[in-house]
Write an enzyme that holds these catalytic residues in place. Structure first.
Site, PDB file in Angstrom:
ATOM      1  N   HIS A   1       1.094 -44.306 -54.836  1.00  0.00           N
ATOM      2  CA  HIS A   1       0.452 -43.555 -55.915  1.00  0.00           C
ATOM      3  C   HIS A   1       1.052 -42.161 -56.077  1.00  0.00           C
ATOM      4  O   HIS A   1       1.433 -41.510 -55.105  1.00  0.00           O
ATOM      5  CB  HIS A   1      -1.051 -43.460 -55.668  1.00  0.00           C
ATOM      6  CG  HIS A   1      -1.411 -42.793 -54.371  1.00  0.00           C
ATOM      7  ND1 HIS A   1      -1.525 -41.430 -54.228  1.00  0.00           N
ATOM      8  CD2 HIS A   1      -1.678 -43.306 -53.152  1.00  0.00           C
ATOM      9  CE1 HIS A   1      -1.852 -41.122 -52.999  1.00  0.00           C
ATOM     10  NE2 HIS A   1      -1.949 -42.246 -52.306  1.00  0.00           N
ATOM     11  N   ASP A   2       1.171 -41.740 -57.323  1.00  0.00           N
ATOM     12  CA  ASP A   2       1.602 -40.388 -57.704  1.00  0.00           C
ATOM     13  C   ASP A   2       3.057 -40.090 -57.382  1.00  0.00           C
ATOM     14  O   ASP A   2       3.495 -38.943 -57.464  1.00  0.00           O
ATOM     15  CB  ASP A   2       0.710 -39.315 -57.051  1.00  0.00           C
ATOM     16  CG  ASP A   2      -0.758 -39.508 -57.378  1.00  0.00           C
ATOM     17  OD1 ASP A   2      -1.111 -39.395 -58.562  1.00  0.00           O
ATOM     18  OD2 ASP A   2      -1.551 -39.807 -56.467  1.00  0.00           O
TER      19      ASP A   2
ATOM     20  N   GLY B   1       2.510 -42.112 -50.864  1.00  0.00           N
ATOM     21  CA  GLY B   1       2.089 -41.391 -52.061  1.00  0.00           C
ATOM     22  C   GLY B   1       2.705 -40.016 -52.203  1.00  0.00           C
ATOM     23  O   GLY B   1       3.121 -39.377 -51.230  1.00  0.00           O
TER      24      GLY B   1
END
Length: 261
Positions: free
Chosen positions: A121-122, A139
């Site tokens: 994520h991100d 992430g």
């Protein structure tokens, strides 16, 4: 026209460009947008608020756009944005962003993700990046253009990796990697410059010579790193490649810098 296999499940709210091909038993969610000439082979899942540009090719059992693997995630409307002309092989996973990371995971264009690679994520991934088999990216990582990961490498969250860097196979990366750097090991350490990659990308003998000279000065054993970087900045002012390394180091981050052993 689109070509959707009868066994595929495509939500009527999904947006499909022209020439999209969706193979047997694939699933496309309601908030998905697929660009022109995207190909999903069999058993592909595209979920979440995922936007995929034209001419991406996704192989069986890839799972793209699922919720982030972050225990703080509470269903916020985050997204996954994927550019064009990417090759995504079997069992690849890419997750949406989180509120704590800007709400978006981005993947550039002309990238290769071999089997079982993961984009957390991100993360922010540039163009022409190669993830060899089982490369794992935690992430919030930032990966710039033309980076190559060897098979089985794993990267700690929040790590930055500069352009044209090379990560050796089975490396465990917990520190930032300078542009043009070559790292290997568990934990990974800087081995020098990615000379093979630089030559393949058409860097001139003079450019490579300047980079090697600057590298030797920056990572010399004497003195403080910040002083050596400042000296290189003054000496090589106007040299775009060397200044890319200098700016990367001086920008700093939440992670330490990967250094020679």
């Amino acid at each position: 026209m689109t070509d959707i296999h009868p066994t595929a499940i495509v939500d009527p709210k999904a947006e499909l460009g022209s020439g999209v091909k969706i193979g047997p038993y694939s699933i496309v969610g309601p908030d998905v947008k697929l660009g022109d000439n995207v190909t999903l082979h069999s058993h592909v899942v595209i979920a979440g608020r995922t936007t995929m540009g034209p001419r991406n090719e996704v192989y069986p059992f890839a799972s793209i756009g699922q919720p982030p693997q972050d225990l703080k995630y509470r269903g916020e409307p985050s997204t996954l944005e994927i550019g064009s002309d990417n090759l995504i092989r079997e069992y690849v996973t890419m997750n949406m962003g989180t509120e704590g990371g800007g709400m978006v995971t981005r993947v550039g264009s002309h990238c290769t993700f071999l089997a079982s690679a993961h984009v957390g994520h991100d993360c922010q991934i540039g163009d022409h990046v190669i993830f060899s088999n089982a490369t794992l990216l935690a992430g919030h990582c930032h990966v710039e253009d033309f980076v190559i990961f060897g098979g089985g490498s794993a990267v700690h969250q929040f790590v930055r990796i500069g352009r044209h860097a090379f990560v050796g196979g089975a490396s465990a990366v917990e520190s930032d990697i300078i542009p043009f750097g070559l790292v290997v090991g568990n934990r990974a350490h800087l081995m020098g410059l990615n000379l093979v990659g630089l030559k393949r990308r058409g860097f001139t003998r003079e450019q490579i010579s300047s980079l090697r000279d600057a590298y030797g000065q920056i990572f010399a054993p004497e003195g403080a790193l910040r002083d050596r970087v400042a000296a290189v900045k003054e000496r090589f002012e106007g040299n775009a490649e060397v200044m890319e390394i200098v700016n990367f180091i001086q920008a700093g981050s939440d992670r330490p810098l990967c250094l020679p052993r």
